[in-house]
Design a protein around this motif. Structure first.
Motif, mmCIF file in Angstrom:
data_model
loop_
_atom_site.group_PDB
_atom_site.id
_atom_site.type_symbol
_atom_site.label_atom_id
_atom_site.label_comp_id
_atom_site.label_asym_id
_atom_site.label_seq_id
_atom_site.Cartn_x
_atom_site.Cartn_y
_atom_site.Cartn_z
ATOM 1 N N LEU A 28 0.827 -1.241 0.102
ATOM 2 C CA LEU A 28 0.008 -0.073 -0.122
ATOM 3 C C LEU A 28 0.747 1.297 -0.022
ATOM 4 C CD1 LEU A 28 -2.972 1.226 0.442
ATOM 5 C CD2 LEU A 28 -2.398 1.162 2.744
ATOM 6 N N VAL A 29 0.409 2.197 -1.030
ATOM 7 C CA VAL A 29 1.255 3.446 -0.953
ATOM 8 C C VAL A 29 -0.052 4.513 -1.081
ATOM 9 C CG1 VAL A 29 2.770 4.920 -2.302
ATOM 10 C CG2 VAL A 29 3.240 2.637 -1.959
ATOM 11 N N THR A 30 0.166 5.639 -0.155
ATOM 12 C CA THR A 30 -0.755 6.510 -0.175
ATOM 13 C C THR A 30 -0.239 8.050 -0.616
ATOM 14 O OG1 THR A 30 -0.576 7.133 2.026
ATOM 15 C CG2 THR A 30 -2.176 5.391 1.303
ATOM 16 N N PRO A 66 -2.123 -8.137 9.664
ATOM 17 C CA PRO A 66 -0.813 -7.858 10.227
ATOM 18 C C PRO A 66 -0.374 -6.825 9.166
ATOM 19 C CG PRO A 66 -1.280 -9.987 10.394
ATOM 20 C CD PRO A 66 -2.405 -9.433 9.743
ATOM 21 N N VAL A 67 0.285 -5.701 9.630
ATOM 22 C CA VAL A 67 0.823 -4.352 8.945
ATOM 23 C C VAL A 67 2.479 -4.519 9.140
ATOM 24 C CG1 VAL A 67 0.997 -2.184 8.551
ATOM 25 C CG2 VAL A 67 -1.176 -3.215 9.040
ATOM 26 N N THR A 68 3.213 -4.530 7.951
ATOM 27 C CA THR A 68 4.532 -4.609 8.145
ATOM 28 C C THR A 68 5.048 -3.251 7.517
ATOM 29 O OG1 THR A 68 4.740 -7.122 7.967
ATOM 30 C CG2 THR A 68 6.901 -5.784 7.525
ATOM 31 N N ARG A 69 5.738 -2.508 8.433
ATOM 32 C CA ARG A 69 6.160 -1.182 8.012
ATOM 33 C C ARG A 69 7.573 -1.210 7.662
ATOM 34 N NH1 ARG A 69 2.373 2.664 8.502
ATOM 35 N NH2 ARG A 69 0.638 2.071 9.948
ATOM 36 N N LEU A 70 7.965 -0.921 6.557
ATOM 37 C CA LEU A 70 9.201 -1.037 5.926
ATOM 38 C C LEU A 70 9.683 0.551 5.673
ATOM 39 C CD1 LEU A 70 8.486 -3.581 3.202
ATOM 40 C CD2 LEU A 70 9.384 -4.007 5.263
ATOM 41 N N ASP A 71 11.001 0.672 5.427
ATOM 42 C CA ASP A 71 11.853 1.813 5.164
ATOM 43 C C ASP A 71 11.123 2.447 3.949
ATOM 44 O OD1 ASP A 71 13.617 1.769 7.174
ATOM 45 O OD2 ASP A 71 14.975 0.305 6.206
ATOM 46 N N THR A 72 10.943 3.729 4.000
ATOM 47 C CA THR A 72 10.231 4.540 2.970
ATOM 48 C C THR A 72 10.860 4.403 1.518
ATOM 49 O OG1 THR A 72 9.352 6.148 4.692
ATOM 50 C CG2 THR A 72 9.137 6.703 2.480
ATOM 51 N N TYR A 73 12.424 4.382 1.464
ATOM 52 C CA TYR A 73 12.901 4.264 0.367
ATOM 53 C C TYR A 73 12.593 3.076 -0.676
ATOM 54 C CZ TYR A 73 16.009 0.359 1.382
ATOM 55 O OH TYR A 73 16.576 -1.112 1.672
ATOM 56 N N ARG A 74 12.156 1.900 0.038
ATOM 57 C CA ARG A 74 11.514 0.784 -0.782
ATOM 58 C C ARG A 74 10.745 1.195 -1.635
ATOM 59 N NH1 ARG A 74 13.000 -4.369 2.032
ATOM 60 N NH2 ARG A 74 14.309 -3.661 3.891
ATOM 61 N N PHE A 75 9.688 2.154 -1.345
ATOM 62 C CA PHE A 75 8.649 2.683 -2.258
ATOM 63 C C PHE A 75 8.766 3.950 -2.983
ATOM 64 C CE2 PHE A 75 7.157 0.583 1.846
ATOM 65 C CZ PHE A 75 6.217 -0.300 1.157
ATOM 66 N N ILE A 104 2.080 -4.655 3.455
ATOM 67 C CA ILE A 104 3.264 -3.853 3.650
ATOM 68 C C ILE A 104 3.106 -2.334 3.312
ATOM 69 C CG2 ILE A 104 4.656 -6.134 3.562
ATOM 70 C CD1 ILE A 104 5.242 -4.988 0.588
ATOM 71 N N THR A 105 3.807 -1.479 3.872
ATOM 72 C CA THR A 105 3.608 -0.102 3.683
ATOM 73 C C THR A 105 4.850 0.695 4.092
ATOM 74 O OG1 THR A 105 2.010 1.696 3.686
ATOM 75 C CG2 THR A 105 2.421 0.383 5.768
ATOM 76 N N GLY A 106 4.864 1.943 3.973
ATOM 77 C CA GLY A 106 6.144 2.798 4.316
ATOM 78 C C GLY A 106 5.815 3.094 5.742
ATOM 79 N N GLU A 107 6.922 3.495 6.452
ATOM 80 C CA GLU A 107 6.883 3.813 7.890
ATOM 81 C C GLU A 107 5.973 5.092 8.142
ATOM 82 O OE1 GLU A 107 10.933 4.293 8.480
ATOM 83 O OE2 GLU A 107 11.411 2.498 9.182
ATOM 84 N N GLY A 108 5.968 5.883 7.071
ATOM 85 C CA GLY A 108 5.100 7.242 7.242
ATOM 86 C C GLY A 108 3.588 7.049 6.974
ATOM 87 N N THR A 109 3.146 5.941 6.377
ATOM 88 C CA THR A 109 1.524 5.886 6.113
ATOM 89 C C THR A 109 0.977 5.771 7.578
ATOM 90 O OG1 THR A 109 2.273 4.368 4.139
ATOM 91 C CG2 THR A 109 -0.084 4.272 5.066
#
Length: 313
Positions: A171-173, A226-235, A213-218
Protein backbone atom coordinates in the motif's frame (compact mmCIF):
# COMPACT_ATOMS: atom_id res chain seq x y z
CA UNK A 1 42.91 -7.36 26.41
CA UNK A 2 41.12 -5.55 23.61
CA UNK A 3 39.48 -7.48 20.77
CA UNK A 4 38.12 -6.17 17.49
CA UNK A 5 34.84 -7.67 16.36
CA UNK A 6 32.51 -7.27 13.38
CA UNK A 7 28.82 -7.04 14.22
CA UNK A 8 26.31 -7.33 11.39
CA UNK A 9 23.35 -5.06 12.02
CA UNK A 10 19.98 -4.49 10.38
CA UNK A 11 20.09 -3.51 6.71
CA UNK A 12 23.25 -5.58 6.23
CA UNK A 13 25.62 -2.87 7.50
CA UNK A 14 28.87 -4.09 9.06
CA UNK A 15 30.44 -2.09 11.87
CA UNK A 16 33.82 -2.77 13.50
CA UNK A 17 34.57 -1.60 17.01
CA UNK A 18 36.84 -2.40 19.93
CA UNK A 19 35.85 -3.37 23.42
CA UNK A 20 37.75 -4.74 26.38
CA UNK A 21 36.83 -7.86 28.28
CA UNK A 22 35.00 -11.07 27.59
CA UNK A 23 31.43 -11.71 26.41
CA UNK A 24 29.30 -8.62 26.73
CA UNK A 25 25.71 -7.65 26.05
CA UNK A 26 24.47 -4.12 25.57
CA UNK A 27 22.78 -1.59 23.34
CA UNK A 28 24.67 0.55 20.83
CA UNK A 29 23.45 3.46 18.76
CA UNK A 30 25.33 3.01 15.51
CA UNK A 31 26.28 5.96 13.32
CA UNK A 32 23.80 4.77 10.69
CA UNK A 33 21.03 5.53 13.16
CA UNK A 34 19.99 1.98 14.05
CA UNK A 35 19.52 0.85 17.64
CA UNK A 36 20.96 -2.64 17.89
CA UNK A 37 21.40 -5.05 20.76
CA UNK A 38 24.50 -7.09 20.12
CA UNK A 39 26.81 -9.58 21.76
CA UNK A 40 30.52 -9.35 21.25
CA UNK A 41 31.86 -12.67 19.99
CA UNK A 42 35.34 -13.55 21.13
CA UNK A 43 37.13 -16.75 21.99
CA UNK A 44 34.66 -17.26 24.85
CA UNK A 45 31.84 -18.07 22.39
CA UNK A 46 31.59 -21.34 20.49
CA UNK A 47 31.79 -21.28 16.67
CA UNK A 48 28.10 -22.25 16.43
CA UNK A 49 27.20 -19.36 18.76
CA UNK A 50 29.17 -16.95 16.59
CA UNK A 51 27.51 -18.31 13.46
CA UNK A 52 24.06 -17.95 15.01
CA UNK A 53 24.67 -14.36 16.16
CA UNK A 54 25.87 -13.37 12.69
CA UNK A 55 22.72 -14.80 11.09
CA UNK A 56 20.40 -13.40 13.76
CA UNK A 57 21.95 -9.97 13.26
CA UNK A 58 20.59 -9.94 9.71
CA UNK A 59 17.05 -10.79 10.86
CA UNK A 60 16.56 -8.99 14.19
CA UNK A 61 12.78 -8.75 13.83
CA UNK A 62 12.14 -12.42 13.04
CA UNK A 63 12.25 -15.60 15.09
CA UNK A 64 15.23 -17.54 13.73
CA UNK A 65 14.73 -21.32 13.55
CA UNK A 66 18.34 -22.51 13.52
CA UNK A 67 18.80 -26.04 12.14
CA UNK A 68 20.98 -28.26 14.30
CA UNK A 69 20.76 -31.87 13.16
CA UNK A 70 17.20 -33.13 13.57
CA UNK A 71 15.98 -30.01 15.37
CA UNK A 72 15.32 -26.34 14.75
CA UNK A 73 16.70 -24.53 17.78
CA UNK A 74 15.93 -21.02 19.01
CA UNK A 75 18.05 -19.00 21.42
CA UNK A 76 17.86 -16.00 23.74
CA UNK A 77 14.62 -13.97 23.47
CA UNK A 78 13.50 -16.05 20.48
CA UNK A 79 13.61 -19.14 22.70
CA UNK A 80 11.48 -17.45 25.35
CA UNK A 81 8.92 -16.40 22.73
CA UNK A 82 8.80 -19.86 21.13
CA UNK A 83 8.47 -21.56 24.51
CA UNK A 84 5.55 -19.30 25.42
CA UNK A 85 3.73 -19.46 22.07
CA UNK A 86 4.17 -23.21 21.50
CA UNK A 87 3.98 -24.29 25.13
CA UNK A 88 7.27 -26.18 24.94
CA UNK A 89 10.04 -26.47 27.50
CA UNK A 90 12.50 -23.59 27.84
CA UNK A 91 15.93 -24.89 28.74
CA UNK A 92 19.49 -23.58 28.36
CA UNK A 93 22.77 -24.57 26.75
CA UNK A 94 26.38 -23.62 27.38
CA UNK A 95 27.78 -22.00 24.23
CA UNK A 96 31.12 -20.84 25.50
CA UNK A 97 32.97 -20.53 28.77
CA UNK A 98 30.55 -19.08 31.28
CA UNK A 99 28.07 -18.31 28.49
CA UNK A 100 24.82 -20.20 29.06
CA UNK A 101 21.90 -19.10 26.85
CA UNK A 102 18.14 -19.85 26.80
CA UNK A 103 17.17 -22.60 24.35
CA UNK A 104 13.94 -24.05 22.93
CA UNK A 105 13.75 -26.48 20.02
CA UNK A 106 11.29 -28.29 17.76
CA UNK A 107 11.78 -31.47 15.65
CA UNK A 108 12.44 -30.65 12.00
CA UNK A 109 9.76 -33.09 10.80
CA UNK A 110 7.10 -31.18 12.79
CA UNK A 111 7.99 -27.79 11.30
CA UNK A 112 4.70 -27.11 9.49
CA UNK A 113 2.61 -27.52 12.63
CA UNK A 114 4.75 -25.23 14.76
CA UNK A 115 5.33 -22.77 11.92
CA UNK A 116 1.58 -22.36 11.47
CA UNK A 117 1.11 -21.54 15.14
CA UNK A 118 3.89 -18.96 15.17
CA UNK A 119 2.73 -17.22 11.98
CA UNK A 120 -0.91 -17.22 13.10
CA UNK A 121 0.24 -15.54 16.31
CA UNK A 122 1.65 -12.71 14.17
CA UNK A 123 5.35 -13.61 14.20
CA UNK A 124 7.81 -13.53 11.32
CA UNK A 125 9.87 -16.71 11.17
CA UNK A 126 13.28 -16.97 9.47
CA UNK A 127 14.17 -20.57 8.60
CA UNK A 128 17.90 -21.27 8.80
CA UNK A 129 18.95 -24.52 7.10
CA UNK A 130 22.18 -26.51 6.98
CA UNK A 131 23.73 -25.93 3.55
CA UNK A 132 26.47 -28.54 3.94
CA UNK A 133 26.81 -31.85 5.73
CA UNK A 134 29.24 -32.49 8.60
CA UNK A 135 32.67 -33.30 7.17
CA UNK A 136 32.05 -31.74 3.75
CA UNK A 137 33.88 -28.53 4.60
CA UNK A 138 36.46 -27.43 7.12
CA UNK A 139 35.03 -26.09 10.33
CA UNK A 140 31.36 -26.08 11.24
CA UNK A 141 28.44 -26.82 8.94
CA UNK A 142 27.48 -23.87 6.73
CA UNK A 143 24.05 -22.41 7.47
CA UNK A 144 21.94 -19.57 6.13
CA UNK A 145 18.37 -18.30 6.00
CA UNK A 146 16.48 -19.88 3.10
CA UNK A 147 13.22 -17.97 3.56
CA UNK A 148 11.33 -15.73 5.93
CA UNK A 149 7.74 -16.77 6.53
CA UNK A 150 5.17 -14.07 7.24
CA UNK A 151 1.34 -14.23 7.17
CA UNK A 152 1.30 -13.07 3.54
CA UNK A 153 4.13 -15.30 2.27
CA UNK A 154 2.98 -18.74 3.38
CA UNK A 155 3.26 -21.36 0.61
CA UNK A 156 2.90 -24.65 2.50
CA UNK A 157 -0.39 -26.28 1.38
CA UNK A 158 -1.08 -27.53 4.88
CA UNK A 159 -0.99 -23.98 6.23
CA UNK A 160 -3.32 -22.45 3.63
CA UNK A 161 -7.10 -22.33 3.34
CA UNK A 162 -7.82 -23.76 -0.11
CA UNK A 163 -11.09 -21.80 -0.30
CA UNK A 164 -9.56 -18.30 -0.12
CA UNK A 165 -6.57 -16.48 -1.56
CA UNK A 166 -3.63 -15.68 0.68
CA UNK A 167 -2.95 -12.13 -0.45
CA UNK A 168 0.09 -10.07 0.46
CA UNK A 169 -0.83 -6.42 -0.20
CA UNK A 170 1.46 -3.44 -0.73
CA UNK A 171 0.00 0.00 0.00
CA UNK A 172 1.17 3.49 -0.97
CA UNK A 173 -0.85 6.62 -0.22
CA UNK A 174 -0.71 10.08 -1.77
CA UNK A 175 -2.63 13.31 -1.22
CA UNK A 176 -5.72 12.21 -3.15
CA UNK A 177 -4.99 8.70 -4.40
CA UNK A 178 -3.54 5.38 -3.26
CA UNK A 179 -1.59 2.63 -4.96
CA UNK A 180 -2.35 -1.01 -4.16
CA UNK A 181 -0.53 -4.12 -5.38
CA UNK A 182 -1.28 -7.66 -4.31
CA UNK A 183 0.35 -11.06 -4.70
CA UNK A 184 -0.72 -14.59 -3.91
CA UNK A 185 2.60 -16.46 -3.84
CA UNK A 186 0.88 -19.84 -3.83
CA UNK A 187 -0.72 -19.16 -7.24
CA UNK A 188 1.57 -16.48 -8.70
CA UNK A 189 -1.29 -13.98 -9.12
CA UNK A 190 0.07 -10.40 -9.21
CA UNK A 191 -1.89 -7.20 -9.90
CA UNK A 192 -1.84 -3.49 -9.11
CA UNK A 193 -4.17 -0.51 -9.21
CA UNK A 194 -4.32 3.22 -8.47
CA UNK A 195 -7.54 4.58 -7.02
CA UNK A 196 -9.05 7.51 -5.09
CA UNK A 197 -8.33 7.51 -1.37
CA UNK A 198 -12.03 7.22 -0.53
CA UNK A 199 -12.11 3.80 -2.25
CA UNK A 200 -8.95 2.48 -0.60
CA UNK A 201 -10.51 0.80 2.43
CA UNK A 202 -13.24 -0.82 0.35
CA UNK A 203 -10.65 -2.32 -2.00
CA UNK A 204 -8.50 -3.51 0.89
CA UNK A 205 -11.51 -5.21 2.46
CA UNK A 206 -12.37 -6.82 -0.87
CA UNK A 207 -8.87 -8.29 -1.07
CA UNK A 208 -9.01 -9.41 2.58
CA UNK A 209 -5.18 -9.50 2.85
CA UNK A 210 -3.25 -11.80 5.15
CA UNK A 211 -0.56 -9.13 5.47
CA UNK A 212 -0.05 -5.52 4.38
CA UNK A 213 3.33 -3.92 3.72
CA UNK A 214 3.59 -0.14 3.64
CA UNK A 215 6.00 2.71 4.30
CA UNK A 216 6.87 3.91 7.78
CA UNK A 217 5.10 7.22 7.15
CA UNK A 218 1.74 5.74 6.17
CA UNK A 219 -1.04 6.54 8.63
CA UNK A 220 -3.26 4.07 10.46
CA UNK A 221 -4.87 1.38 8.30
CA UNK A 222 -8.43 0.46 9.20
CA UNK A 223 -8.13 -3.19 8.17
CA UNK A 224 -7.86 -6.28 10.36
CA UNK A 225 -4.56 -7.61 9.00
CA UNK A 226 -0.95 -7.67 10.21
CA UNK A 227 0.88 -4.56 8.96
CA UNK A 228 4.61 -4.64 8.20
CA UNK A 229 6.12 -1.16 7.98
CA UNK A 230 9.23 -0.90 5.83
CA UNK A 231 11.76 1.83 5.14
CA UNK A 232 10.21 4.50 2.94
CA UNK A 233 12.95 4.28 0.31
CA UNK A 234 11.61 0.88 -0.75
CA UNK A 235 8.51 2.65 -2.06
CA UNK A 236 10.31 5.38 -4.02
CA UNK A 237 9.24 5.52 -7.65
CA UNK A 238 12.60 4.99 -9.37
CA UNK A 239 13.58 2.10 -7.10
CA UNK A 240 10.18 0.46 -7.58
CA UNK A 241 10.26 1.01 -11.35
CA UNK A 242 13.68 -0.62 -11.63
CA UNK A 243 12.50 -3.57 -9.53
CA UNK A 244 9.64 -4.25 -11.96
CA UNK A 245 11.73 -3.80 -15.11
CA UNK A 246 14.60 -5.93 -13.81
CA UNK A 247 12.35 -8.71 -12.59
CA UNK A 248 10.53 -9.03 -15.92
CA UNK A 249 13.54 -8.08 -18.10
CA UNK A 250 11.43 -5.31 -19.64
CA UNK A 251 12.47 -2.02 -21.23
CA UNK A 252 9.43 0.01 -20.14
CA UNK A 253 6.29 -0.14 -18.03
CA UNK A 254 3.90 0.33 -20.95
CA UNK A 255 3.32 -3.37 -21.42
CA UNK A 256 2.07 -3.65 -17.83
CA UNK A 257 -0.52 -0.89 -18.21
CA UNK A 258 0.86 1.15 -15.32
CA UNK A 259 3.07 3.63 -17.16
CA UNK A 260 0.89 6.53 -16.01
CA UNK A 261 0.09 5.15 -12.55
CA UNK A 262 3.05 6.12 -10.32
CA UNK A 263 1.44 5.02 -7.04
CA UNK A 264 0.61 1.60 -8.48
CA UNK A 265 4.21 1.29 -9.70
CA UNK A 266 5.56 2.15 -6.26
CA UNK A 267 3.34 -0.45 -4.60
CA UNK A 268 4.17 -3.16 -7.14
CA UNK A 269 7.93 -2.56 -7.05
CA UNK A 270 8.02 -2.62 -3.26
CA UNK A 271 6.21 -5.94 -3.12
CA UNK A 272 8.69 -7.49 -5.58
CA UNK A 273 11.57 -6.33 -3.37
CA UNK A 274 9.86 -7.79 -0.31
CA UNK A 275 9.37 -11.18 -1.95
CA UNK A 276 12.95 -11.25 -3.22
CA UNK A 277 14.32 -10.49 0.23
CA UNK A 278 12.16 -12.90 2.20
CA UNK A 279 11.63 -15.84 -0.15
CA UNK A 280 14.94 -16.25 -2.04
CA UNK A 281 13.69 -17.69 -5.31
CA UNK A 282 9.91 -17.55 -4.97
CA UNK A 283 9.74 -14.29 -6.93
CA UNK A 284 10.39 -16.30 -10.08
CA UNK A 285 7.00 -17.96 -9.62
CA UNK A 286 5.10 -14.68 -10.07
CA UNK A 287 2.95 -14.37 -13.16
CA UNK A 288 3.04 -11.22 -15.25
CA UNK A 289 1.99 -8.03 -13.52
CA UNK A 290 -1.50 -6.91 -14.55
CA UNK A 291 -3.14 -3.56 -13.90
CA UNK A 292 -6.82 -3.20 -13.08
CA UNK A 293 -9.27 -0.39 -12.36
CA UNK A 294 -11.78 -0.34 -9.52
CA UNK A 295 -13.99 1.93 -11.64
CA UNK A 296 -15.33 -1.20 -13.31
CA UNK A 297 -16.75 -2.27 -9.93
CA UNK A 298 -20.00 -1.02 -8.44
CA UNK A 299 -19.04 0.70 -5.17
CA UNK A 300 -20.94 -0.43 -2.06
CA UNK A 301 -20.81 1.27 1.31
CA UNK A 302 -19.50 -0.64 4.33
CA UNK A 303 -22.96 -1.19 5.84
CA UNK A 304 -24.19 -2.80 2.62
CA UNK A 305 -21.10 -4.99 2.45
CA UNK A 306 -21.70 -6.11 6.03
CA UNK A 307 -25.38 -6.86 5.41
CA UNK A 308 -24.50 -8.91 2.33
CA UNK A 309 -21.81 -10.77 4.30
CA UNK A 310 -19.39 -10.10 1.45
CA UNK A 311 -16.34 -10.21 3.71
CA UNK A 312 -15.40 -12.67 6.39
CA UNK A 313 -15.05 -11.27 9.88
Amino acid sequence: MSVTEEVIIYQWSVVSFQISGMDWRGTYLMSAGFLVECEVMNEGSTPIRQQYLTIKGKYPHAIVLFRLGDFYETFDDDAKTVSRELNIVLTSREMGKGNRVPLAGIPYHALDNYLSRLVNAGHKVAICEQLTQPGETKGIVQRDIVRVVTPGTVIEPGLLDSKVNNYLVSLVTGDKEAGIAYIDISTGEFAATQLPLERMNTELKRLNPSEIITGEGTGDIDIKAPVTRLDTYRFEYEIAREAILNHYHAASLEGFGCGNLPLAVRAAGAIIHYIQETQKGAAGQLSGLSTYSTETFMPLDEQTLTNLEVFTS
